[in-house]
Design a protein around this motif. Structure first.
Motif, PDB file in Angstrom:
ATOM      1  N   TYR A   1      67.177  15.967  23.255  1.00 22.49           N
ATOM      2  CA  TYR A   1      66.854  17.384  23.074  1.00 22.49           C
ATOM      3  C   TYR A   1      65.356  17.676  22.963  1.00 22.49           C
ATOM      4  CZ  TYR A   1      71.782  18.483  22.571  1.00 22.49           C
ATOM      5  OH  TYR A   1      73.122  18.659  22.830  1.00 22.49           O
ATOM      6  N   HIS A   2      64.546  16.690  22.610  1.00 24.50           N
ATOM      7  CA  HIS A   2      63.106  16.956  22.511  1.00 24.50           C
ATOM      8  C   HIS A   2      62.447  16.660  23.859  1.00 24.50           C
ATOM      9  CE1 HIS A   2      58.924  16.854  21.198  1.00 24.50           C
ATOM     10  NE2 HIS A   2      59.311  17.428  20.068  1.00 24.50           N
ATOM     11  N   PRO A   3      61.598  17.569  24.335  1.00 24.09           N
ATOM     12  CA  PRO A   3      60.967  17.375  25.654  1.00 24.09           C
ATOM     13  C   PRO A   3      60.217  16.049  25.787  1.00 24.09           C
ATOM     14  CG  PRO A   3      60.547  19.590  24.815  1.00 24.09           C
ATOM     15  CD  PRO A   3      61.203  18.837  23.702  1.00 24.09           C
ATOM     16  N   ALA A   4      59.627  15.584  24.670  1.00 26.15           N
ATOM     17  CA  ALA A   4      58.884  14.318  24.718  1.00 26.15           C
ATOM     18  C   ALA A   4      59.588  13.241  23.897  1.00 26.15           C
ATOM     19  CB  ALA A   4      57.462  14.535  24.195  1.00 26.15           C
ATOM     20  N   GLY A   5      60.889  13.360  23.770  1.00 25.98           N
ATOM     21  CA  GLY A   5      61.659  12.478  22.906  1.00 25.98           C
ATOM     22  C   GLY A   5      61.483  11.001  23.209  1.00 25.98           C
TER      23      GLY A   5
ATOM     24  N   LEU B   1      67.183   6.219  26.016  1.00 22.69           N
ATOM     25  CA  LEU B   1      65.756   5.913  25.985  1.00 22.69           C
ATOM     26  C   LEU B   1      65.263   5.491  27.368  1.00 22.69           C
ATOM     27  CD1 LEU B   1      63.360   5.693  24.012  1.00 22.69           C
ATOM     28  CD2 LEU B   1      63.982   3.301  23.664  1.00 22.69           C
ATOM     29  N   PHE B   2      66.093   4.765  28.112  1.00 20.83           N
ATOM     30  CA  PHE B   2      65.688   4.292  29.442  1.00 20.83           C
ATOM     31  C   PHE B   2      65.939   5.320  30.541  1.00 20.83           C
ATOM     32  CE2 PHE B   2      66.119  -0.117  27.631  1.00 20.83           C
ATOM     33  CZ  PHE B   2      64.783  -0.436  27.758  1.00 20.83           C
ATOM     34  N   LEU B   3      67.001   6.098  30.409  1.00 23.46           N
ATOM     35  CA  LEU B   3      67.362   7.024  31.475  1.00 23.46           C
ATOM     36  C   LEU B   3      66.551   8.315  31.465  1.00 23.46           C
ATOM     37  CD1 LEU B   3      71.256   6.724  31.540  1.00 23.46           C
ATOM     38  CD2 LEU B   3      69.649   5.910  33.261  1.00 23.46           C
ATOM     39  N   GLY B   4      66.148   8.772  30.287  1.00 21.03           N
ATOM     40  CA  GLY B   4      65.422  10.032  30.211  1.00 21.03           C
ATOM     41  C   GLY B   4      66.367  11.204  30.082  1.00 21.03           C
ATOM     42  N   ALA B   5      65.797  12.365  29.740  1.00 20.68           N
ATOM     43  CA  ALA B   5      66.597  13.554  29.418  1.00 20.68           C
ATOM     44  C   ALA B   5      67.411  14.057  30.615  1.00 20.68           C
ATOM     45  CB  ALA B   5      65.681  14.667  28.915  1.00 20.68           C
ATOM     46  N   LYS B   6      66.899  13.886  31.843  1.00 22.55           N
ATOM     47  CA  LYS B   6      67.575  14.431  33.015  1.00 22.55           C
ATOM     48  C   LYS B   6      68.967  13.842  33.188  1.00 22.55           C
ATOM     49  CE  LYS B   6      67.016  15.023  37.993  1.00 22.55           C
ATOM     50  NZ  LYS B   6      66.136  14.784  39.166  1.00 22.55           N
ATOM     51  N   TYR B   7      69.110  12.542  32.906  1.00 23.53           N
ATOM     52  CA  TYR B   7      70.399  11.880  33.111  1.00 23.53           C
ATOM     53  C   TYR B   7      71.117  11.578  31.784  1.00 23.53           C
ATOM     54  CZ  TYR B   7      68.373  11.133  37.701  1.00 23.53           C
ATOM     55  OH  TYR B   7      67.775  11.339  38.923  1.00 23.53           O
ATOM     56  N   ALA B   8      70.389  11.633  30.676  1.00 19.13           N
ATOM     57  CA  ALA B   8      70.972  11.247  29.397  1.00 19.13           C
ATOM     58  C   ALA B   8      72.144  12.119  29.004  1.00 19.13           C
ATOM     59  CB  ALA B   8      69.901  11.294  28.295  1.00 19.13           C
ATOM     60  N   SER B   9      72.110  13.386  29.420  1.00 19.85           N
ATOM     61  CA  SER B   9      73.185  14.296  29.006  1.00 19.85           C
ATOM     62  C   SER B   9      74.531  13.914  29.629  1.00 19.85           C
ATOM     63  CB  SER B   9      72.833  15.734  29.388  1.00 19.85           C
ATOM     64  OG  SER B   9      72.640  15.818  30.792  1.00 19.85           O
ATOM     65  N   PHE B  10      74.508  13.081  30.670  1.00 21.41           N
ATOM     66  CA  PHE B  10      75.759  12.680  31.302  1.00 21.41           C
ATOM     67  C   PHE B  10      76.437  11.516  30.575  1.00 21.41           C
ATOM     68  CE2 PHE B  10      73.348  14.668  34.717  1.00 21.41           C
ATOM     69  CZ  PHE B  10      74.274  15.573  35.197  1.00 21.41           C
ATOM     70  N   LEU B  11      75.692  10.864  29.640  1.00 22.76           N
ATOM     71  CA  LEU B  11      76.266   9.741  28.929  1.00 22.76           C
ATOM     72  C   LEU B  11      77.341  10.194  27.957  1.00 22.76           C
ATOM     73  CD1 LEU B  11      73.009   7.734  28.198  1.00 22.76           C
ATOM     74  CD2 LEU B  11      74.770   7.186  29.894  1.00 22.76           C
ATOM     75  N   GLN B  12      78.323   9.347  27.741  1.00 27.16           N
ATOM     76  CA  GLN B  12      79.405   9.668  26.810  1.00 27.16           C
ATOM     77  C   GLN B  12      78.928   9.563  25.371  1.00 27.16           C
ATOM     78  OE1 GLN B  12      82.591  10.682  27.533  1.00 27.16           O
ATOM     79  NE2 GLN B  12      81.849  10.822  29.650  1.00 27.16           N
ATOM     80  N   VAL B  13      79.323  10.540  24.585  1.00 19.10           N
ATOM     81  CA  VAL B  13      79.002  10.538  23.157  1.00 19.10           C
ATOM     82  C   VAL B  13      80.146   9.890  22.404  1.00 19.10           C
ATOM     83  CG1 VAL B  13      78.540  11.932  21.142  1.00 19.10           C
ATOM     84  CG2 VAL B  13      77.593  12.599  23.353  1.00 19.10           C
TER      85      VAL B  13
END
Length: 463
Positions: free
Chosen positions: A412-416, A451-463
């Protein structure tokens, strides 16, 4: 006989050779007459003598303590004074009578109590617990009698007409605090030193200067271990007086700052939760009431379940009206605190206390979107604490939630990704991927993936 095991009854049975002391001019003829009238008399007879000529008796006692070094005699006179003050604490005012304006009423007690010896002979008393205990107790009563009567303050200070340098009240209080803290750190007696020190502090901490001296001496931390469940009458009294000390300190801001970083709050809550002694519950509740509006105490009390404990306490049949009023005030204050706490305040307290659990906010996207910039406060304080918990916690649930929250911050943070990497979190999280607990490894893996994928793809990961 072991001086540490002496009791008042044994000491007061002694026959002291006062005539010998007069012969050697250690006491005057007038002093001898006063002592003969007082010695071996009933409490009622002594009360009459003190009412008629109290300051004169005080002068005789002080003179003996100053000039005579025989232990048996010193013990006897201290026992007489202790008996006199215990029977009627208001007699402490006798020590501040204008009749004694030229006398240093404190020095004989102070030199004994804090082990600063005016005479070589008194080095022998360093191991005499009876003398130290009585000196400290008497000095506490005497100086407290003075503090309650400020109009007498010049009778033993710089404003005295005497040319002799007299011990000031400040010197007395400094000496007492020094000695009491030393007893809490390293007791001179295995069972009586700490109760004696706490008993004296429960009286002296009413004075603002003593609170300041006690905090400066780092004394507050010495009280915290004594807030323990009480099973005997003796331990119950010690617990009560320790809580009384904390209540008095709760009026002093520097002491409150220390209490905020200690285990005091959790221990006080355990006391009110588990104690059945009304006076103990009362003073603990009054302390909590004072702390409630200070700093983060209110939110910590909510986290530690105090609202439910207060409800339970209110259902019990207490007779003390002050306790009932304090419970009502505490309940109202906690209710207001709960209303004021934002979701991020609650989250912040959860992190700072290290009590991470799967409360709803952790997986709530709205919480993260609305509060993500608040993680930047105080140079990313909360994020740094989260990373520290990865190294310090042994609780699998806390570690799992921690890894998940870091993954949420990355998302969620732009520079996370950059911030988490700069704070050296990656290696810590990767170690947890081999943790024995499946919940921890699952969330550590999720964090590393984001951490490796970045925000663009991270949202697709399963929680």
């Amino acid at each position: 006989m072991d001086h540490a095991e002496l009791n008042m009854e044994q000491v007061l049975k002694r026959d002291i050779p006062w005539e010998t002391y007069m012969t050697t001019k250690l006491i005057t003829g007038t002093g001898l007459q006063l002592l003969r009238r007082y010695d071996n008399k009933s409490e009622r007879q002594r009360a009459v003598l003190l009412d008629d000529d109290g300051p004169a008796y005080v002068r005789v006692f002080i003179t003996i303590l100053r000039d005579i070094f025989k232990e048996e005699t010193v013990e006897y006179v201290l026992a007489l004074i202790d008996e006199m003050l215990t029977a009627n604490p208001k007699r402490a005012r006798l020590f501040h009578d204008k009749f004694l304006a030229s006398e240093d009423i404190y020095e004989p007690f102070l030199s004994i109590a804090r082990s600063t010896w005016a005479h070589l002979e008194r080095l022998l008393w360093k191991g005499n617990w009876f003398i130290q205990e009585k000196s400290c107790k008497i000095l506490t009563m005497v100086v407290s009698g003075r503090l309650e009567n400020q109009e007498r303050v010049t009778s033993n200070g710089e404003a005295s007409n005497s040319k002799k340098q007299l011990t000031s009240t400040d010197d007395v209080l400094k000496g007492l605090v020094e000695w009491l803290c030393s007893q809490l750190k390293k007791p001179s007696h295995p069972s009586r030193a700490i109760p004696t020190a706490i008993n004296c502090l429960a009286t002296l901490l009413k004075e603002p200067m003593v609170r300041s001296l006690f905090v400066q001496a780092d004394g507050v931390k010495l009280l915290i271990p004594l807030i323990l469940p009480a099973s005997t009458q003796q331990s119950m009294q010690l617990l009560y007086e320790t809580c009384l000390c904390l209540w008095l300190l709760s009026f002093y801001e520097p002491a409150i700052e220390y209490l905020a970083t200690s285990r005091a709050l959790a221990r006080l809550i355990e006391v009110v939760k588990g104690s059945t002694k009304e006076k103990v519950v009362r003073v603990a509740v009054l302390t909590l009431r004072n702390l409630l509006p200070k700093g983060t105490f209110g939110s910590q009390m909510v986290d530690l379940g105090l609202p439910q404990i207060v409800q339970s306490l209110k259902a019990q049949a207490w007779s003390d009206e002050d306790l009932l009023e304090a419970l009502n005030q505490l309940e109202d204050g906690l209710r207001d605190n709960i209303k004021k706490m934002s979701s991020f305040d609650k989250y912040k307290q959860e992190v700072l206390l290290g009590h991470l659990d799967w409360s709803p906010m952790h997986k709530d996207p709205i919480f993260w979107r609305e509060n993500i910039t608040k993680f930047e406060e105080n140079e990313f304080q909360i994020l740094r604490v989260l990373i520290t918990i990865l190294d310090t916690s042994r609780d699998p649930r806390a570690l799992a939630v921690d890894c998940f929250d870091l993954s949420q911050f990355i998302q969620y943070h732009p520079a996370g990704r950059v911030i988490v990497t700069d704070l050296n979190a990656k290696d810590r999280v990767m170690k947890l991927m081999n943790h024995e607990n499946a919940e921890v490894t699952k969330n550590a893996l999720l964090c590393i993936q984001r951490l490796f994928l970045g925000a663009k793809y991270a949202s697709f990961l399963q929680v």
